[in-house]
Structures are given as C-alpha cells and as structure tokens.
Design a protein around this motif. Structure first.
Motif, mmCIF file in Angstrom:
data_model
loop_
_atom_site.group_PDB
_atom_site.id
_atom_site.type_symbol
_atom_site.label_atom_id
_atom_site.label_comp_id
_atom_site.label_asym_id
_atom_site.label_seq_id
_atom_site.Cartn_x
_atom_site.Cartn_y
_atom_site.Cartn_z
ATOM 1 N N ALA A 1 0.831 -1.200 0.000
ATOM 2 C CA ALA A 1 0.000 0.000 0.000
ATOM 3 C C ALA A 1 0.869 1.255 0.000
ATOM 4 O O ALA A 1 1.889 1.319 0.698
ATOM 5 N N ARG A 2 0.431 2.222 -0.793
ATOM 6 C CA ARG A 2 1.101 3.532 -0.748
ATOM 7 C C ARG A 2 0.897 4.133 0.639
ATOM 8 O O ARG A 2 -0.201 4.119 1.190
ATOM 9 N N ARG A 3 1.975 4.658 1.198
ATOM 10 C CA ARG A 3 1.892 5.275 2.515
ATOM 11 C C ARG A 3 1.495 6.748 2.404
ATOM 12 O O ARG A 3 1.879 7.428 1.452
ATOM 13 N N PRO A 4 0.746 7.272 3.367
ATOM 14 C CA PRO A 4 0.311 8.667 3.283
ATOM 15 C C PRO A 4 1.418 9.641 3.668
ATOM 16 O O PRO A 4 2.331 9.315 4.433
ATOM 17 N N ALA A 5 1.308 10.852 3.128
ATOM 18 C CA ALA A 5 2.139 11.966 3.583
ATOM 19 C C ALA A 5 1.406 12.645 4.740
ATOM 20 O O ALA A 5 0.192 12.877 4.679
ATOM 21 N N ILE A 6 2.141 12.950 5.804
ATOM 22 C CA ILE A 6 1.547 13.494 7.023
ATOM 23 C C ILE A 6 2.192 14.841 7.345
ATOM 24 O O ILE A 6 3.421 14.989 7.239
ATOM 25 N N SER A 7 1.365 15.803 7.737
ATOM 26 C CA SER A 7 1.853 17.082 8.262
ATOM 27 C C SER A 7 1.550 17.141 9.751
ATOM 28 O O SER A 7 0.458 16.766 10.184
ATOM 29 N N VAL A 8 2.517 17.620 10.524
ATOM 30 C CA VAL A 8 2.341 17.768 11.969
ATOM 31 C C VAL A 8 2.562 19.231 12.340
ATOM 32 O O VAL A 8 3.569 19.840 11.946
ATOM 33 N N LEU A 9 1.614 19.804 13.069
ATOM 34 C CA LEU A 9 1.676 21.209 13.455
ATOM 35 C C LEU A 9 1.301 21.348 14.920
ATOM 36 O O LEU A 9 0.254 20.861 15.356
ATOM 37 N N LEU B 1 -2.575 21.164 4.947
ATOM 38 C CA LEU B 1 -3.652 20.476 4.242
ATOM 39 C C LEU B 1 -3.244 19.957 2.869
ATOM 40 O O LEU B 1 -4.024 19.266 2.206
ATOM 41 N N ALA B 2 -2.028 20.255 2.443
ATOM 42 C CA ALA B 2 -1.521 19.682 1.194
ATOM 43 C C ALA B 2 -1.168 18.211 1.360
ATOM 44 O O ALA B 2 -0.941 17.506 0.373
ATOM 45 N N ALA B 3 -1.133 17.717 2.588
ATOM 46 C CA ALA B 3 -0.784 16.322 2.871
ATOM 47 C C ALA B 3 -2.027 15.449 2.835
ATOM 48 O O ALA B 3 -3.156 15.924 2.712
ATOM 49 N N ASP B 4 -1.805 14.142 2.952
ATOM 50 C CA ASP B 4 -2.929 13.202 3.051
ATOM 51 C C ASP B 4 -3.583 13.252 4.423
ATOM 52 O O ASP B 4 -4.792 13.071 4.550
ATOM 53 N N ILE B 5 -2.751 13.466 5.451
ATOM 54 C CA ILE B 5 -3.238 13.489 6.827
ATOM 55 C C ILE B 5 -2.602 14.666 7.557
ATOM 56 O O ILE B 5 -1.387 14.881 7.461
#
Length: 400
Positions: free
Chosen positions: A172-180, A238-242
């Motif tokens: 499975a493709r893994r998601p890109a995550i942003s943390v703020l 919000l440009a990320a998947d999560i």
C-alpha cells in the motif's frame, strides 16, 4: 454535546479512509510495508529432497536384514553440487546439510553414527526410510499463498519472500503526514523559557510514532494563536494526506483551531470523545485529506494518537488488524474504580518471581505528566464505570 464513544469514533474515522493504493517496491525496501496483493510461492521449497544433516545417504532396504553391514562409498553430494548418479543397492554417498539427496537414496544417517574406512561405511544405528530428509515442498509448495493481503511485513516475512524468489512486493502507498503544534506558550527545546512559556514536546513524540506508517512526516513547527498565522500554517498542512495538529482543538476563548479549519473548508465530524486522557480529540476532512486535532496536553496527545491515529494509519494501509496488538494480562496490583469515561491507564509490564507476565498500573493520571508516560510500557483499557479490579484480574492491554 454528548461525548462520543471510542468505538463509534473509530468507525467514523475508518469510514473516511480510502481503499489502499497499490505500489510495487523492491524486496529490500519493503520492511514495515503492508501487502495489498498476496505473496505466492513461485517454486517449491526445498525444490528437491534435501539432507537435514551432514552424514551419508543410503537405501534403508540395504539394512533390513543386517543393520551392521558396510556399504560402498561412491561419491559426494554437497550444496550446489549434487551427486549426478543413481544410488544402487549396497552403495552410499557422503552428503552435507542442504545438499540434494541422490536418486535411489531414502535415508540420511548423521556422521556421528558412521564409521568410514577403506572406501566403505557402516553405522551404529539401523537406517530407516525418510530419516533426516527434508522432502520437496516441506517448507512450501509452488503456488501456495505464503503471505496474505493485509500482512505488515517484518524481517521474518521478508526472508520468506526472498526464499519464495520474489524480487518485488505489492504494498500500500503510505500517506504523507503534516504535523503542526499550536499555542502562544510553546517554545522549541533548547530555548530560554520566559515565565509564561513551556517547551513544545508533542511533535517530538508524534513524528517518530507516525513515521513508520508514512511516506514522509513534515514538521510545520509551531503556529501562534492568531487566526491569520494559523490559517497560513494549516493551509500548508492540508496539502498532505493526513494533518495532525496539537492544541487549540477545544472550545475555549483561545482554542481557535476548529474555527480556522472550518474557514479553510474542513468538515468537522466530531471533537469530544468519552475517554481519558484525551477528551478534546477533533476529527474532520477536507476532500480526501484527513484532519486530526489532538489535545495539547502531551500525555493526551500521545494516547489519542495511539488509540485513534495508529489504527487509522493501519486501516489506510490495509492492515488486516488495524487496532494493533491487544493483550490480556493479570494485574500485579489492584486497579482503582473508573469514572464514566473509558480510561487508558498508563502501566508497566513485568515478570513476577514465578515467571508470570503481568501489568502494573501507574497511579499518575495527570494528562501533562510526561515522565510517567515515558515509564509506561502499556495502556490498560479500563471500561467506563468499571468498579475497579483486584490484583490477579485479567485486563485488556495495549502494548506501547
């Protein structure tokens, strides 16, 4: 607004997660990834009858009447260089572990039971058919399903995939995550603290927790409690998947994350969970992007990430067990009565003097008490309104 039960919150999160997207990766890059296509054996293993010992390959029938007879040594079979002929009555072949068993042979006698001299060998025990032979396909057969869809790959399963001659795997493709992180009071580790400031710790725990499930985890730093500043940071996130934001997700005068997210087009599904620590957990979506607003208190942030974010990531990847490992362990000491909210109680796992593995509650329950969380090896899942449990009672445990 009533508090949402934990299971219902998980169901709502899961309902928003897309089906896994497949991609093919080399075997050497597949550790920790999740299969979206089964691994099928391309051949049988072993591909021939193989010796399980260093010793001698013989015909068991030669020893039916005389277990002590000598047989003639006629060759050698070793890994990569098998004996080319067919074993005839009264003959033996010197053989090594993993080597092909010669045609005609049906038994391998270990060298410790053999005496060889003058081109012949005899044995101290009677050879019996099938002894010390790994038959063709003993490990797996050609076409067999070796690893199912939803398997999270480990070094052990990768060794199996290599043995099955699979140079690549479909995962499975893994998601890109942003943390703020959010909050006027926060400063980065190493900064000089003013009287009204605290060190930001959440991102430093969350990023390594989430990284094994992500293609990348982007740290967007700290956003101040200013709507325009926060909007700029969240739009980038919000440009990320999560998106994972910490702090400001409640409804106090300074908790503006929800309002800013709504202004950015995020649809809020829920924001209060019937659990402790971690009641003010927010979840929403903008398009296909999942948005999590975790509590600002560090213990609450890490516990909610463990209970909700990790299962969401496993579901994203198609893991067959999105909730992860759960154990049933006896209590090393009594567990106090619980409130109306489900309690994820910090605990240690230990082995008693009698060799029994048990779980010991950590009495500290403050949601900002990071040193007790660092000591914890597990979370005891204590049901709502539980009256308390005596030492020795079995409880559900999430290993950390």
């Amino acid at each position: 607004m009533s508090l949402l039960p934990v299971e219902q919150a998980l169901e709502q999160i899961f309902s928003r997660i897309p089906a896994p997207t497949p991609e093919t990766v080399p075997l050497a890059e597949a550790n920790g990834r999740t299969l979206v296509a089964p691994l099928l054996a391309a051949h049988s293993q072993p591909p021939f009858n193989a010796s399980a010992m260093d010793g001698y390959a013989v015909r068991a029938a030669d020893f039916a009447e005389d277990a002590t007879r000598s047989v003639q040594l006629v060759g050698v079979s070793q890994a990569g260089h098998g004996f080319a002929g067919t074993l005839q009555p009264g003959q033996a072949v010197r053989i090594f572990t993993g080597a092909p068993v010669p045609r005609g042979a049906d038994c391998v006698i270990m060298q410790e039971l053999a005496t060889a001299s003058d081109g012949a060998v005899k044995f101290s025990e009677r050879p019996t058919a099938g002894r010390s032979i790994r038959p063709t396909g003993n490990d797996f057969r050609s076409g067999a399903e070796l690893l199912a869809i939803g398997t999270r790959l480990t070094p052990y399963s990768l060794a199996l995939a290599a043995a099955a001659n699979a140079p690549t795997l479909t995962v499975a493709r893994r998601p890109a995550i942003s943390v703020l992180a959010t909050g006027d009071e926060l400063v980065l580790p190493g900064a000089a603290l003013a009287p009204d400031q605290i060190v930001a710790s959440n991102s430093f725990g969350l990023i390594p927790l989430l990284a094994p499930f992500a293609s990348q985890v982007r740290d967007l730093g700290i956003a101040r409690d200013d709507a325009s500043v926060l909007a700029t940071s969240l739009e980038q996130a919000l440009a990320a998947d999560i998106v994972v934001a910490t702090g400001g997700a409640s409804v106090g005068d300074h908790d503006i994350v929800q309002d800013v997210l709504k202004d950015l087009g995020v649809e809020i599904d829920f924001w209060r969970i019937n659990m402790r620590p971690g009641k003010p957990l927010m979840f929403g979506t903008r398009g296909s992007t999942l948005v999590f607003g975790l509590p600002g208190n560090p213990v609450s942030a890490m516990v909610t990430a463990t209970v909700f974010l990790l299962p969401a990531l496993r579901r994203w990847l198609g893991d067959a067990n999105p909730l992860g490992a759960r154990l049933l362990l006896p209590l090393a000491e009594p567990l106090p009565a619980n409130t109306a909210r489900r309690h994820f109680q910090r605990a240690t796992i230990e082995t008693s003097g009698t060799g029994v593995t048990q779980v010991r509650p950590i009495s500290e329950t403050d949601s900002g008490h990071t040193s007790s969380l660092a000591r914890a090896q597990a979370l005891i899942v204590q049901p709502e309104n539980d009256p308390g449990q005596p030492a020795g009672a079995t409880v559900e445990v999430i290993p950390l």
